[in-house]
Design an enzyme around this catalytic site. Structure first.
Site, mmCIF file in Angstrom:
data_model
loop_
_atom_site.group_PDB
_atom_site.id
_atom_site.type_symbol
_atom_site.label_atom_id
_atom_site.label_comp_id
_atom_site.label_asym_id
_atom_site.label_seq_id
_atom_site.Cartn_x
_atom_site.Cartn_y
_atom_site.Cartn_z
ATOM 1 N N SER A 241 0.831 -1.221 0.000
ATOM 2 C CA SER A 241 0.000 0.000 0.000
ATOM 3 C C SER A 241 0.861 1.265 0.000
ATOM 4 C CB SER A 241 -0.973 0.004 1.177
ATOM 5 O OG SER A 241 -0.306 -0.234 2.393
ATOM 6 N N HIS A 271 -1.890 -8.888 1.915
ATOM 7 C CA HIS A 271 -1.596 -7.622 2.614
ATOM 8 C C HIS A 271 -2.759 -7.331 3.583
ATOM 9 C CE1 HIS A 271 0.157 -3.818 3.431
ATOM 10 N NE2 HIS A 271 -0.192 -3.127 2.374
HETATM 11 N N1 CMX Z 1 1.183 -19.835 5.876
HETATM 12 C C1 CMX Z 1 1.606 -20.765 4.996
HETATM 13 N N2 CMX Z 1 2.689 -20.590 4.211
HETATM 14 C C2 CMX Z 1 3.384 -19.458 4.376
HETATM 15 C C3 CMX Z 1 3.032 -18.473 5.299
HETATM 16 C C4 CMX Z 1 1.855 -18.689 6.063
HETATM 17 N N3 CMX Z 1 1.403 -17.783 6.938
HETATM 18 N N4 CMX Z 1 3.918 -17.462 5.223
HETATM 19 C C5 CMX Z 1 4.817 -17.800 4.270
HETATM 20 N N5 CMX Z 1 4.485 -19.005 3.744
HETATM 21 C C6 CMX Z 1 5.113 -19.695 2.635
HETATM 22 C C7 CMX Z 1 5.025 -18.837 1.383
HETATM 23 O O1 CMX Z 1 3.753 -18.952 0.780
HETATM 24 C C8 CMX Z 1 6.169 -19.401 0.550
HETATM 25 O O2 CMX Z 1 5.731 -20.620 0.003
HETATM 26 P P1 CMX Z 1 6.171 -21.081 -1.490
HETATM 27 O O3 CMX Z 1 7.681 -21.121 -1.476
HETATM 28 O O4 CMX Z 1 5.533 -22.410 -1.644
HETATM 29 O O5 CMX Z 1 5.635 -20.035 -2.416
HETATM 30 C C9 CMX Z 1 7.224 -19.704 1.620
HETATM 31 O O6 CMX Z 1 6.511 -19.855 2.863
HETATM 32 C C10 CMX Z 1 8.273 -18.612 1.776
HETATM 33 O O7 CMX Z 1 7.622 -17.399 2.006
HETATM 34 P P2 CMX Z 1 8.321 -16.260 2.898
HETATM 35 O O8 CMX Z 1 9.560 -15.837 2.198
HETATM 36 O O9 CMX Z 1 8.431 -16.694 4.313
HETATM 37 O O10 CMX Z 1 7.210 -15.102 2.884
HETATM 38 P P3 CMX Z 1 6.991 -13.978 1.780
HETATM 39 O O11 CMX Z 1 7.890 -12.841 2.102
HETATM 40 O O12 CMX Z 1 7.042 -14.530 0.410
HETATM 41 O O13 CMX Z 1 5.472 -13.574 2.062
HETATM 42 C C11 CMX Z 1 3.588 -13.033 3.377
HETATM 43 C C12 CMX Z 1 5.087 -12.827 3.177
HETATM 44 C C13 CMX Z 1 3.102 -12.061 4.437
HETATM 45 C C14 CMX Z 1 2.865 -12.727 2.068
HETATM 46 C C15 CMX Z 1 3.343 -14.508 3.824
HETATM 47 O O14 CMX Z 1 3.976 -14.743 5.057
HETATM 48 C C16 CMX Z 1 1.860 -14.849 3.912
HETATM 49 O O15 CMX Z 1 1.275 -15.220 2.906
HETATM 50 N N6 CMX Z 1 1.250 -14.760 5.139
HETATM 51 C C17 CMX Z 1 -0.183 -14.958 5.288
HETATM 52 C C18 CMX Z 1 -0.962 -13.743 4.818
HETATM 53 C C19 CMX Z 1 -0.820 -12.588 5.775
HETATM 54 O O16 CMX Z 1 -0.959 -12.721 6.991
HETATM 55 N N7 CMX Z 1 -0.560 -11.388 5.227
HETATM 56 C C20 CMX Z 1 -0.532 -10.146 6.034
HETATM 57 C C21 CMX Z 1 0.859 -9.540 6.157
HETATM 58 C C22 CMX Z 1 0.802 -8.272 6.958
HETATM 59 C C23 CMX Z 1 0.067 -7.178 6.219
HETATM 60 O O17 CMX Z 1 0.569 -6.729 5.165
HETATM 61 O O18 CMX Z 1 -1.014 -6.770 6.629
#
Ligand code: CMX
Length: 439
Positions: A241, A271
């Site tokens: 954002s 997000h």
């Molecule tokens: N549940 C399951 N799998 C998860 C996870 C979660 N909460 N968080 C990360 N992973 C997975 C990713 O999907 C990724 O999988 P693949 O390699 O199969 O694609 C792997 O772990 C590595 O990801 P990462 O490097 O740890 O995390 P990213 O920086 O790529 O993504 C985020 C960050 C927030 C998108 C991710 O942790 C996520 O999807 N969390 C759940 C959604 C969420 O809570 N979002 C809100 C964030 C805060 C906000 O902006 O408001």
């Protein structure tokens, strides 16, 4: 010109001179090397932006102009008898770079109350959407309809000197922040409260008045809104954002256009929309288990089921953070103080005990800890705001404080049109083979 605007101009002139000096004398300095993986994987860790309002540390979490969330809760002005920081104070801190006095916060409360008029065509634009439309869609439509009021766009059309960009951006930002609670409350009351609206109370603080217009007069809810609006406001510049608002603003799009674009990013489930997904996930888990409070084992089974279906566990993980988000902790402390016996809150805490070891055991999740979205829904449900599709709008109203303060800085510092270089995979293959070089 108001005194806060004048103060901002003085600060901006000082920093502008320093930035010019930095670029002139050290412009060729390399900050870091970029790897091929970073380019493919969301530009993680690449330092490519300057955002003055806040800075994120992977372990400590967010600091606003150097102040952590616990410090803000201690040092910021509060309403009489209240314990939570007033978001007006955080906006002042992000904009000016100094802690506000009571009078500064009062001045902003008054300014925002005075600037809060929303023209009727904005409500008509929202009314043109079906009630079934998602509140975030209504929110961005409302902001876009309000763009007719942009002083920046009008001045630009008439021919504006670049030296004055900051001034119009400041006024638009102040107007937009003042008007957002009215638009958000209108959406809430239209969609969930039979279109019965509540007039603003100009004597209340910005967040207190927002709670009032939503229809929640409980002082506990007003305190929650003050805390909520403070902790969701900013998370340095690279999140979707903030980055989107900044990027769109770099084309000299006005505050309304830029903020609406940022909100479309906030509406994504990875997000801001994660805050609705968390509570939905918990409620669905409860329903599947036949109601009541789940055991730790039942939560563990549900987490594993979620993962086996190829879904993420909402509210957990972060692109930058590597420890429990202090925004989660602040909400947990609020809950311990005000609603420690709440059933849903207790489930959130049990989920907190259960999820991190499971995510850690996957071996790929870089941060198994909860983020800001893991806690907020349970607090809102406690006070009766159960309509979880609305939660991201609350996040959006708060986020305006950070991204619009940043947009004022962007124009004051004369930041350029943002335009990074992109390449194709064919180019990458040739690069790996040593046949082409990066510019
Ligand atoms: N549940 C399951 N799998 C998860 C996870 C979660 N909460 N968080 C990360 N992973 C997975 C990713 O999907 C990724 O999988 P693949 O390699 O199969 O694609 C792997 O772990 C590595 O990801 P990462 O490097 O740890 O995390 P990213 O920086 O790529 O993504 C985020 C960050 C927030 C998108 C991710 O942790 C996520 O999807 N969390 C759940 C959604 C969420 O809570 N979002 C809100 C964030 C805060 C906000 O902006 O408001």
């Amino acid at each position: 010109m108001g005194y806060i605007k004048e103060k901002f101009k003085v600060k901006a002139d000082e920093l502008n001179a320093e930035v010019k000096d930095l670029v002139k004398n050290h412009g060729d300095m390399k900050i870091e090397d970029v790897t091929l993986a970073q380019v493919y994987q969301g530009m993680r860790g690449i330092t490519g932006l300057v955002t003055e309002t806040s800075l994120l540390d992977a372990n400590e979490g967010i600091r606003f102009r150097g102040y952590s969330i616990p410090e803000l809760r201690e040092k910021m002005p509060k309403v009489k008898g209240g314990a939570e920081p007033l978001p007006e104070g955080l906006f002042y801190l992000m904009l000016i770079g100094e802690l506000p006095e009571e009078a500064d916060v009062q001045h902003l409360s008054n300014q925002w109350a005075r600037r809060s008029h929303v023209p009727n065509h904005v409500f008509a634009a929202i009314d043109a959407l079906p009630v079934s439309a998602h509140p975030m869609t209504m929110f961005t439509v409302g902001v876009m309809a309000l763009q007719t009021e942009s002083t920046f766009a009008k001045a630009y059309a008439e021919g504006m000197n670049k030296k004055d960009y900051w001034s119009y951006m400041y006024d638009d930002s102040m107007d937009l922040i003042a008007r957002l609670p009215r638009i958000a409350a209108y959406i809430y009351r239209r969609k969930y409260k039979n279109n019965v609206h509540i007039q603003p109370n100009g004597l209340l603080d910005w967040a207190g008045n927002f709670a009032h217009m939503l229809g929640y007069e409980d002082e506990g809810f007003k305190e929650l809104m003050r805390l909520y609006m403070t902790i969701h406001a900013d998370h340095e510049g690279g999140n979707v954002s903030a980055h989107t608002t900044h990027l769109v603003g770099s084309a000299l799009s006005d505050a309304y256009l830029s903020f609406a674009a940022g909100m479309n990013g906030l509406a994504g489930p990875l997000h801001g929309l994660a805050n609705q997904e968390v509570i939905k996930w918990i409620l669905e888990m409860r329903e599947e288990l036949g109601g009541g409070s789940p055991t730790k084992q039942q939560i563990e089974d549900y987490v594993r089921k979620t993962l086996s279906e190829g879904k993420v566990v909402p509210g957990y993980g972060h692109a930058v953070l590597r420890k429990t988000d202090p925004r989660f902790t602040a909400q947990m402390e609020f809950a311990k103080k005000h609603l420690a016996d709440d059933e849903l809150v207790k489930i959130v805490w049990l989920v907190y005990e259960t999820v991190p070891p499971i995510l850690e055991s996957l071996g790929k999740v870089k941060n198994p800890w909860p983020n800001v979205d893991a806690h907020s829904g349970a607090l809102l449900v406690h006070y009766g705001l159960v309509e979880y599709e609305f939660y991201t709008v609350l996040f959006g109203v708060s986020r305006a404080l950070g991204v619009l303060a940043s947009l004022c800085w962007d124009r004051a510092l004369g930041f350029s049109l943002e335009r990074p270089k992109s390449v194709t995979t064919e180019w990458m293959k040739q690069f790996v083979a040593g046949k082409v070089e990066a510019e």
